[in-house]
Write a protein that holds these residues in place. Structure first.
Motif, PDB file in Angstrom:
ATOM      1  N   VAL A 142       1.172 -39.911 -16.407  1.00 22.36           N
ATOM      2  CA  VAL A 142       1.493 -40.012 -15.182  1.00 22.36           C
ATOM      3  C   VAL A 142       1.968 -38.817 -14.702  1.00 22.36           C
ATOM      4  N   ILE A 143       3.084 -38.274 -15.332  1.00 23.57           N
ATOM      5  CA  ILE A 143       3.919 -37.153 -14.707  1.00 23.57           C
ATOM      6  C   ILE A 143       2.983 -36.022 -14.683  1.00 23.57           C
ATOM      7  N   ALA A 144       1.894 -35.675 -15.427  1.00 20.93           N
ATOM      8  CA  ALA A 144       1.023 -34.607 -15.157  1.00 20.93           C
ATOM      9  C   ALA A 144       0.252 -34.676 -13.764  1.00 20.93           C
ATOM     10  N   ALA A 145      -0.264 -36.166 -13.784  1.00 19.43           N
ATOM     11  CA  ALA A 145      -1.180 -36.533 -12.549  1.00 19.43           C
ATOM     12  C   ALA A 145      -0.150 -36.383 -11.163  1.00 19.43           C
ATOM     13  N   LEU A 146       1.017 -36.774 -11.198  1.00 22.23           N
ATOM     14  CA  LEU A 146       1.991 -36.731 -10.027  1.00 22.23           C
ATOM     15  C   LEU A 146       2.112 -35.319  -9.741  1.00 22.23           C
ATOM     16  N   GLN A 147       2.390 -34.404 -10.904  1.00 22.82           N
ATOM     17  CA  GLN A 147       2.811 -33.116 -10.392  1.00 22.82           C
ATOM     18  C   GLN A 147       1.503 -32.425 -10.002  1.00 22.82           C
ATOM     19  N   LYS A 148       0.490 -32.865 -10.341  1.00 23.05           N
ATOM     20  CA  LYS A 148      -0.739 -32.185 -10.139  1.00 23.05           C
ATOM     21  C   LYS A 148      -1.081 -32.436  -8.237  1.00 23.05           C
ATOM     22  N   ILE A 149      -0.841 -33.550  -7.781  1.00 15.07           N
ATOM     23  CA  ILE A 149      -0.627 -33.757  -6.408  1.00 15.07           C
ATOM     24  C   ILE A 149       0.514 -33.536  -5.608  1.00 15.07           C
ATOM     25  N   GLY A 150       1.537 -33.061  -6.369  1.00 20.76           N
ATOM     26  CA  GLY A 150       2.642 -32.293  -5.624  1.00 20.76           C
ATOM     27  C   GLY A 150       3.732 -33.417  -5.270  1.00 20.76           C
ATOM     28  N   PRO A 154      -2.858 -49.978 -19.267  1.00 21.26           N
ATOM     29  CA  PRO A 154      -3.432 -48.737 -20.130  1.00 21.26           C
ATOM     30  C   PRO A 154      -3.380 -47.639 -19.157  1.00 21.26           C
ATOM     31  N   SER A 155      -3.476 -46.585 -19.951  1.00 25.13           N
ATOM     32  CA  SER A 155      -3.615 -44.999 -19.452  1.00 25.13           C
ATOM     33  C   SER A 155      -4.678 -44.745 -18.434  1.00 25.13           C
ATOM     34  N   ASP A 156      -6.093 -45.485 -18.770  1.00 27.31           N
ATOM     35  CA  ASP A 156      -6.872 -45.171 -17.893  1.00 27.31           C
ATOM     36  C   ASP A 156      -6.762 -45.807 -16.430  1.00 27.31           C
ATOM     37  N   ARG A 157      -5.903 -47.068 -16.491  1.00 23.96           N
ATOM     38  CA  ARG A 157      -5.638 -47.423 -15.186  1.00 23.96           C
ATOM     39  C   ARG A 157      -4.675 -46.770 -14.523  1.00 23.96           C
ATOM     40  N   LEU A 158      -3.679 -46.270 -15.147  1.00 24.07           N
ATOM     41  CA  LEU A 158      -2.527 -45.332 -14.612  1.00 24.07           C
ATOM     42  C   LEU A 158      -3.041 -44.143 -14.011  1.00 24.07           C
ATOM     43  N   GLU A 159      -4.395 -43.477 -14.764  1.00 29.52           N
ATOM     44  CA  GLU A 159      -5.006 -42.347 -13.959  1.00 29.52           C
ATOM     45  C   GLU A 159      -5.797 -42.686 -12.871  1.00 29.52           C
ATOM     46  N   GLU A 160      -6.421 -43.858 -12.966  1.00 32.59           N
ATOM     47  CA  GLU A 160      -6.979 -44.270 -11.659  1.00 32.59           C
ATOM     48  C   GLU A 160      -5.896 -44.679 -10.652  1.00 32.59           C
ATOM     49  N   ALA A 161      -5.060 -44.960 -10.753  1.00 31.20           N
ATOM     50  CA  ALA A 161      -3.988 -45.386  -9.730  1.00 31.20           C
ATOM     51  C   ALA A 161      -3.556 -43.992  -9.326  1.00 31.20           C
ATOM     52  N   VAL A 162      -3.194 -42.970  -9.887  1.00 31.78           N
ATOM     53  CA  VAL A 162      -2.664 -41.823  -9.207  1.00 31.78           C
ATOM     54  C   VAL A 162      -3.889 -41.093  -8.554  1.00 31.78           C
ATOM     55  N   SER A 163      -5.020 -41.189  -9.111  1.00 29.68           N
ATOM     56  CA  SER A 163      -6.088 -40.955  -8.582  1.00 29.68           C
ATOM     57  C   SER A 163      -6.377 -41.087  -7.181  1.00 29.68           C
ATOM     58  N   ARG A 164      -6.276 -42.569  -6.938  1.00 32.41           N
ATOM     59  CA  ARG A 164      -6.402 -43.144  -5.592  1.00 32.41           C
ATOM     60  C   ARG A 164      -5.218 -42.753  -4.932  1.00 32.41           C
ATOM     61  N   ILE A 165      -4.167 -42.558  -5.264  1.00 29.83           N
ATOM     62  CA  ILE A 165      -3.044 -42.220  -4.300  1.00 29.83           C
ATOM     63  C   ILE A 165      -3.066 -40.805  -3.750  1.00 29.83           C
ATOM     64  N   SER A 166      -3.697 -39.948  -4.588  1.00 26.73           N
ATOM     65  CA  SER A 166      -3.995 -38.556  -4.213  1.00 26.73           C
ATOM     66  C   SER A 166      -5.102 -38.497  -3.124  1.00 26.73           C
ATOM     67  N   LYS A 167      -5.855 -39.317  -2.823  1.00 22.19           N
ATOM     68  CA  LYS A 167      -6.769 -39.511  -2.013  1.00 22.19           C
ATOM     69  C   LYS A 167      -6.181 -39.850  -0.450  1.00 22.19           C
ATOM     70  N   LEU A 168      -4.976 -40.526  -0.383  1.00 14.34           N
ATOM     71  CA  LEU A 168      -4.460 -40.546   0.738  1.00 14.34           C
ATOM     72  C   LEU A 168      -4.146 -39.500   1.711  1.00 14.34           C
TER      73      LEU A 168
END
Length: 388
Positions: free
Chosen positions: A308-316, A374-388
């Motif tokens: 999650v930290i890596a995904a959040l940092q990636k989208i700022g 699970p991690s795959d759902r966390l990745e999916e969640a941040v991926s969805r947020i990144s598209k806002l």
């Protein structure tokens, strides 16, 4: 049918945060949206089999079908004492310094009834678990909030609390590792808090439910009872819920100063009939044999945290890397309030995150992610947020 009015104390209750979130989540789900809930901190990992088997065997015993002790089985309290000795090097008398709880929330909610008189004041460090202020209000007490801010590592500035407030405060609520900020506290903080509490004769209530969710051995969270004078002023609330994935089992403990434990026990004598003894026996098994499983759970949460930290940092999105708990406390993007951002995320992506202001005013500008999927759902969640 008559519509009876509620007691006045219920009119002081703020809307329960997660009840409101559940209502909004249900509305989005009704539209056919795939919901990923990162809201409530309820572990998705199963309770270890050996604990379930211990419950199964204990439930067959007729003696466990009768009323249990109000303060808990001595066997369970002894297991708690042994665990505290091993984990924190803290010696506890199971007869006078430990009481069994129907989950730590129950104990925390009841505790102010034993020590707060109408008009007494309690210090609540906020953002916070809402039970602290609600329980104080139910006992007729008043709350003075102590802000937890990023600039002070989400620790209360004990020197900023006025001398008058210290003298008036009957108790102070603290919680480390912290929910919702995931902050941790070190020896200097505890030593200073104990000194302040001793000077002002203030009770310290430490909610320590997350001490076993940590990511590196060097960062093991402490018990306030480890420090000199801690037992003079403190009662510590702990739980098997997060450590062994037993949230639904409702088993915990309060430990520390004998007079504080006794006061809580007196309230419990009149409010409940104790925890089911079969669950207590399962709790004994968990405390005696559960550490290898707790280590496995920590490794899973660490992997999720890093994802999650890596995904959040990636989208700022800014956030700290937590040393403990299974929460991420992150800043909302510029231009949003906490509520607006979390509502927007839920309605447009189906991802449930918790607005920081729901935990208190200093939480405005933040949101909380729970790492209990699970991690795959966390990745999916941040991926969805990144598209806002």
């Amino acid at each position: 049918m008559s519509d009876f009015p509620f007691a006045d104390r219920l009119s002081t209750l703020p809307p329960y945060l997660f009840a409101a979130i559940d209502k909004a989540k249900a509305a989005v789900k009704a539209r056919g949206v795939d919901i990923i809930s990162l809201g409530i901190g309820d572990p998705d990992l199963p309770t270890p089999d050996f604990i379930i088997e211990a419950l199964h065997e204990a439930a067959k015993k007729p003696v466990n079908h009768q009323y249990p002790s109000y303060i808990g089985m001595l066997e369970f309290r002894q297991a708690v004492a042994d665990w505290y000795k091993e984990r924190f090097t803290v010696g506890l008398d199971p007869e006078s310094e430990i009481v069994t709880l129907i989950g730590s929330k129950e104990g925390i909610a009841h505790f102010p009834l034993a020590f707060i008189n109408p008009g007494d004041m309690a210090l609540v460090c906020t953002p916070n678990y809402p039970v602290y202020n609600v329980a104080t209000n139910f006992a007729g007490g008043e709350v003075e909030y102590v802000p937890l801010v990023d600039g002070n590592d989400f620790l209360p500035d004990l020197d900023a609390i006025s001398e008058e407030s210290w003298k008036r405060a009957k108790m102070i609520f603290i919680n480390y590792p912290n929910n919702p900020t995931a902050a941790t506290a070190g020896p200097e903080f505890y030593a200073k808090l104990i000194a302040k509490a001793r000077e002002s004769d203030t009770i310290v209530l430490h909610d320590a439910a997350y001490t076993e969710i940590y990511y590196d051995a060097a960062d093991k969270p402490a018990s306030i009872l480890e420090f000199e004078g801690g037992k003079d002023v403190a009662i510590e609330f702990h739980s098997l819920s997060k450590t062994y994935n037993m949230t639904g089992w409702r088993i915990g403990m309060a430990v520390g100063n004998p007079s504080l434990v006794k006061g809580l026990g007196k309230i419990k004598e009149n409010c409940d009939s104790g925890a089911f003894q079969a669950v207590q026996e399962a709790g004994v098994a968990a405390l005696k044999k559960g550490e290898p499983f707790a280590e496995q759970f920590r490794a899973i949460y660490k992997d999720r945290r890093d994802t999650v930290i890596a995904a959040l940092q990636k989208i700022g999105i800014e956030c700290r890397v937590p040393k403990a708990s299974f929460y991420i406390w992150a800043k909302v993007p510029h231009g949003f309030s906490s509520t607006d951002f979390c509502t927007n995320v839920l309605e447009k992506t189906g991802v449930v995150i918790t607005p920081g202001n729901g935990f208190g005013k200093p939480g405005e500008g933040y949101f909380r992610i729970s790492l209990t999927v699970p991690s795959d759902r966390l990745e999916e969640a941040v991926s969805r947020i990144s598209k806002l």
